[in-house]
Design an enzyme around this catalytic site. Structure first.
Site, mmCIF file in Angstrom:
data_model
loop_
_atom_site.group_PDB
_atom_site.id
_atom_site.type_symbol
_atom_site.label_atom_id
_atom_site.label_comp_id
_atom_site.label_asym_id
_atom_site.label_seq_id
_atom_site.Cartn_x
_atom_site.Cartn_y
_atom_site.Cartn_z
ATOM 1 N N SER A 151 0.913 -1.505 0.002
ATOM 2 C CA SER A 151 -0.039 0.362 0.035
ATOM 3 C C SER A 151 1.014 1.534 -0.056
ATOM 4 O O SER A 151 1.412 1.185 -0.375
ATOM 5 C CB SER A 151 -1.071 0.321 0.869
ATOM 6 O OG SER A 151 -1.875 0.664 0.988
ATOM 7 N N HIS A 167 -8.361 1.811 -1.028
ATOM 8 C CA HIS A 167 -8.190 0.089 -1.917
ATOM 9 C C HIS A 167 -9.399 0.390 -2.376
ATOM 10 O O HIS A 167 -10.079 -0.981 -2.677
ATOM 11 C CB HIS A 167 -7.713 -0.627 -1.571
ATOM 12 C CG HIS A 167 -6.410 -0.019 -1.730
ATOM 13 N ND1 HIS A 167 -5.038 0.817 -2.778
ATOM 14 C CD2 HIS A 167 -5.521 0.119 -0.020
ATOM 15 C CE1 HIS A 167 -3.840 1.039 -1.835
ATOM 16 N NE2 HIS A 167 -3.962 0.590 -0.548
#
Length: 398
Positions: A92, A195
């Site tokens: 991430s 996300h």
């Protein structure tokens, strides 16, 4: 072959930076980057409480700064570290640290981008009540099917029996009331559904900031969360960083690529523990070092000396295949294209590869570039989840 890995949001804990400030240069670097980050990184990493460092706008620059400062200390500077490490990967927000480690952009630009990213994602999360829940154990296909049934996104597919579901609080409550067989659910303390499509406004903000950043091609293998592929273009990497804000993290595919490349060791930068834990279960053959305090540096440097390959620039192999993933959950249908897309077949840009069926809606699956079909990962009629890999392609210009 050695991997340097940078963890993502959720790995931070109050005071985790305190012991690292005793290393020469670390405090100076953090002080210099604080202006770019928009917060006092030293205070955030030493005296700030859990609630303060859970704030997305604080957590993200803090994580990237910590990873980069310790990476410099580990290798005697990033240029020297690149001469020993073979692969860089980040989970991430950790992708921004990995990009700087791989030489795509300087640490200062990584800090500028992560500051924008953190603020924009915090703002997007505040617009609607959303969240994330870790789904631990269970059959992966059954878990993904359950998430799709509740309208949830598999925001992190981490491998080793861990998938993170994201969506509205109502959707997460419905999942909690009807969990997948054999799975345990653990709600996460995060600000929102990262996300996923809920982060679309943050994509626009990050794209605007990225437009002013100059990038270079990676000096070492650099893995992408989008599909686990090794990215060879700095421009491609930057675009992936932008779009990844609203797309699932496929850490499982990153670990698959590590194995395919023959990785033999992994060093996780602070705040370490999460990624080495996943590797312990999914890649037990890897030697591992989790940099939790400066006392762990000697073991990490031993791994660098033993597993790093200074000659990787000449002899390293970078996989050039790409994955096509499902843009939404549903049922994969090959249509009549199946006969024309068997492994070994050449397909043109925009060629039809099938579609995802969701009730009466059809989402086309197409090739984004001219390529050779290497391997189908699904069959006609298979249920698929958003972000699930469908087919592996070899670009014809690779």
């Amino acid at each position: 072959m050695l991997v340097i890995a940078a963890p993502g949001q959720g790995a931070q804990a109050p005071g985790f930076l305190t012991p690292w400030l005793d290393l020469p240069g670390v405090a100076d670097r953090l002080t210099a980057w604080s202006d770019l980050a928009g917060c006092d990184l030293i205070a955030c990493g030493t005296t700030a409480g859990a609630e303060e460092i859970t704030d997305t706008a604080i957590a993200q620059p803090l994580l990237v700064a910590a990873a980069l400062a310790v990476a410099e200390a580990l290798g005697g500077g990033l240029d020297q570290l690149r001469k020993q490490a073979d692969i860089a990967a980040g989970h991430s927000v950790g992708e921004l640290a990995a990009g700087a480690i791989a030489g795509v952009l300087p640490p200062e630009d990584a800090m500028r981008l992560v500051s924008v990213r953190g603020r924009a994602m915090a703002k997007a999360a505040a617009a609607e009540e959303t969240g994330m829940t870790a789904v631990l154990g269970g059959d992966q296909d059954e878990v993904l099917t359950a998430l799709g049934a509740h309208g949830l996104t598999p925001a992190n597919v981490n491998g080793a029996g861990q998938i993170v579901a994201a969506g509205s609080m109502a959707q997460l409550a419905a999942l909690a009331a009807d969990p997948p067989p054999g799975a345990r659910l653990r709600p996460l303390t995060v600000a929102g559904a990262f996300h996923t499509d809920h982060m679309a406004p943050a994509v626009a903000a990050l794209r605007e900031a990225a437009a002013g950043v100059s990038v270079s091609d990676p000096a070492i293998v650099l893995l992408s969360n989008a599909d686990g592929a090794a990215v060879t273009s700095g421009r491609d990497w930057l675009e992936r960083i932008v779009t990844q804000v609203s797309a699932p993290v496929r850490w499982d595919q990153c670990m698959h690529t590590m194995a395919e490349l023959g990785a033999s060791a992994l060093i996780e930068l602070p705040p370490a523990g999460t990624l080495t834990g996943l590797a312990r279960r999914a890649l037990p053959q890897l030697a591992r070092a989790a940099l939790k305090t400066p006392d762990d540096l000697d073991a990490a440097r031993s791994l660098l000396a033993e597993h790093g390959t200074p000659e990787h620039h000449e002899s390293g192999h970078t996989p050039e295949w790409r994955l096509v993933v499902a843009a939404q959950g549903g049922t994969f249908r090959a249509d009549g294209a199946a006969q024309d897309t068997a492994p070994g077949t050449h397909v043109r840009t925009g060629a039809a590869l099938g579609h995802i069926q969701v009730r009466s809606d059809q989402k086309p699956v197409t090739a984004g570039f001219a390529a050779v079909v290497l391997e189908w990962l699904v069959e006609d009629g298979d249920p698929v989840a958003e972000g699930q890999p469908l087919v592996r392609l070899q670009p014809e210009d690779a």
